[in-house]
Design an enzyme around this catalytic site. Structure first.
Site, PDB file in Angstrom:
ATOM      1  N   LYS A  48       0.730  -1.191   0.330  1.00 11.54           N
ATOM      2  CA  LYS A  48       0.055   0.284   0.023  1.00 11.54           C
ATOM      3  C   LYS A  48       1.190   0.783   0.294  1.00 11.54           C
ATOM      4  CE  LYS A  48      -3.771  -2.515   2.102  1.00 11.54           C
ATOM      5  NZ  LYS A  48      -4.232  -2.773   3.519  1.00 11.54           N
ATOM      6  N   GLN A  92      -4.009  -1.288   9.710  1.00 12.21           N
ATOM      7  CA  GLN A  92      -4.574  -2.139   9.022  1.00 12.21           C
ATOM      8  C   GLN A  92      -5.201  -3.737   9.583  1.00 12.21           C
ATOM      9  OE1 GLN A  92      -2.677  -3.477   5.400  1.00 12.21           O
ATOM     10  NE2 GLN A  92      -3.396  -5.303   6.077  1.00 12.21           N
ATOM     11  N   ASP A 115     -10.660   3.729   3.726  1.00 17.94           N
ATOM     12  CA  ASP A 115     -10.757   2.166   4.009  1.00 17.94           C
ATOM     13  C   ASP A 115     -12.781   1.660   3.262  1.00 17.94           C
ATOM     14  OD1 ASP A 115      -9.113   0.348   4.000  1.00 17.94           O
ATOM     15  OD2 ASP A 115      -8.715  -0.075   5.669  1.00 17.94           O
TER      16      ASP A 115
END
Ligand SMILES: NC(=O)c1ccc[n+]([C@@H]2O[C@H](COP(=O)([O-])OP(=O)(O)OC[C@H]3O[C@@H](n4cnc5c(N)ncnc54)[C@H](OP(=O)(O)O)[C@@H]3O)[C@@H](O)[C@H]2O)c1
Length: 282
Positions: A48, A92, A115
């Site tokens: 990422k 994460q 997200d």
């Protein structure tokens, strides 16, 4: 036909890079937080951060020990929520057991929640409001549907899996009154009866289960479009999806491979959401 997510994602990433290159001054910026040392998470977060940098964005990985307390993580997120030079915050998953992932999702400011896990953003998705953030994996699937002109209106979509990050938002998007929606949606899960029969009725199957090669040829209607979200590592270290690709591929109309299908789109959508967040404040 194979749905080549890798190629589409590269195209999107190139377009994003072109846009970012035109920005003078501060570039869009993403902070990724990794708690603990889970090897898969280390790979994902590394990818990422690298993808952001390749797109010309700023990106920072904050690594915390797996003994980090929930309060420490919350304090860090609150600091980033108010930092003027941070557009996106990503924590994460999975998190160590002392940290509640739902509380963390609520702590990230909805305007920096790239997200799309905050209840406000999930609410906006279901209301069909487009100023929120859509979770990257379902959004990536919608982009594939758009790119390959897969018809969804009036089609029966069966989603296997009801997670908050894939199954539920995917259902919300496919049922939306939109060019990539208007489908009749069924969500199946571990308590679904006659799963085979249900899936066999589907024009579009989205498999988000987390079980290697779970969806077999016998479950698929000929001519169906199969979207395989699963990422499963086998003992020999190879990666396979939730669909038995080799047996299904010649039996359906279109299918996403694993790797190279949905996964690369997820990363491209993270860049998309980070740029969207930057644009909203500039
Ligand atoms: N490609 C990407 O970028 C990407 C992104 C996210 C996730 N993934 C992968 O996608 C998969 C799913 O992820 P997730 O986070 O959605 O997983 P999850 O939270 O574990 O959810 C799995 C879902 O599958 C259902 N399920 C499990 N066994 C089943 C069975 N025998 N029959 C029917 N349904 C069953 C579960 O039902 P219950 O609710 O009843 O337990 C649950 O709803 C994983 O392999 C993950 O690694 C990939």
């Amino acid at each position: 036909m194979e749905i080549n997510g890798k190629a589409v994602s590269q195209q999107i990433r190139d377009e994003i890079k072109k846009e970012v290159d035109l920005i003078s001054g501060r570039k869009p910026s993403l902070v990724v937080i990794l708690v603990g040392e889970d090897p898969a998470s280390q790979v994902y977060t590394g990818r990422k951060v690298k993808a952001c940098k390749q797109a010309g964005m700023e990106s920072k990985l904050i690594q915390l020990p797996d003994t980090t307390s929930q309060e420490e993580l919350i304090n860090l997120i609150k600091e980033l929520n108010t930092a003027p030079d941070v557009d996106g915050i990503l924590v994460q998953l999975p998190l160590p057991p002392q940290i509640d992932p739902d509380l963390i999702a609520r702590t990230v400011h909805p305007e920096k929640d790239v997200d799309g896990f905050h209840p406000i953003n999930l609410g906006k998705l279901f209301l069909g409001e487009d100023d929120g953030f859509i979770p990257c994996t379902p959004l990536g699937i919608i982009k594939l549907i758009e790119h390959f002109k897969i018809e969804t209106a009036g089609k029966h979509a069966v989603i296997i899996g009801r997670s908050n990050i894939v199954g539920k938002p995917m259902a919300g998007l496919l049922m939306q009154r939109s060019p990539t929606g208007n489908a009749t949606v069924t969500i199946a899960h571990s308590r679904t009866k006659n799963l085979e029969e249900v899936v066999r009725q589907a024009d579009i199957v989205v498999a988000a289960i987390g079980k290697p090669k779970f969806v077999t040829k016998a479950m698929i209607k000929e001519d169906a479009v199969i979207i395989d979200v699963g990422i499963n590592r086998l003992e020999d270290n190879s990666l396979v999806g939730d669909v038995d690709y080799e047996n299904v591929k010649d039996h359906c109309r279109m299918i996403t491979p694993v790797p190279g299908g949905v996964g690369p789109m997820t990363i491209a959508m993270l860049l998309h959401n980070t740029l969207k967040s930057y644009r909203a404040r500039h």
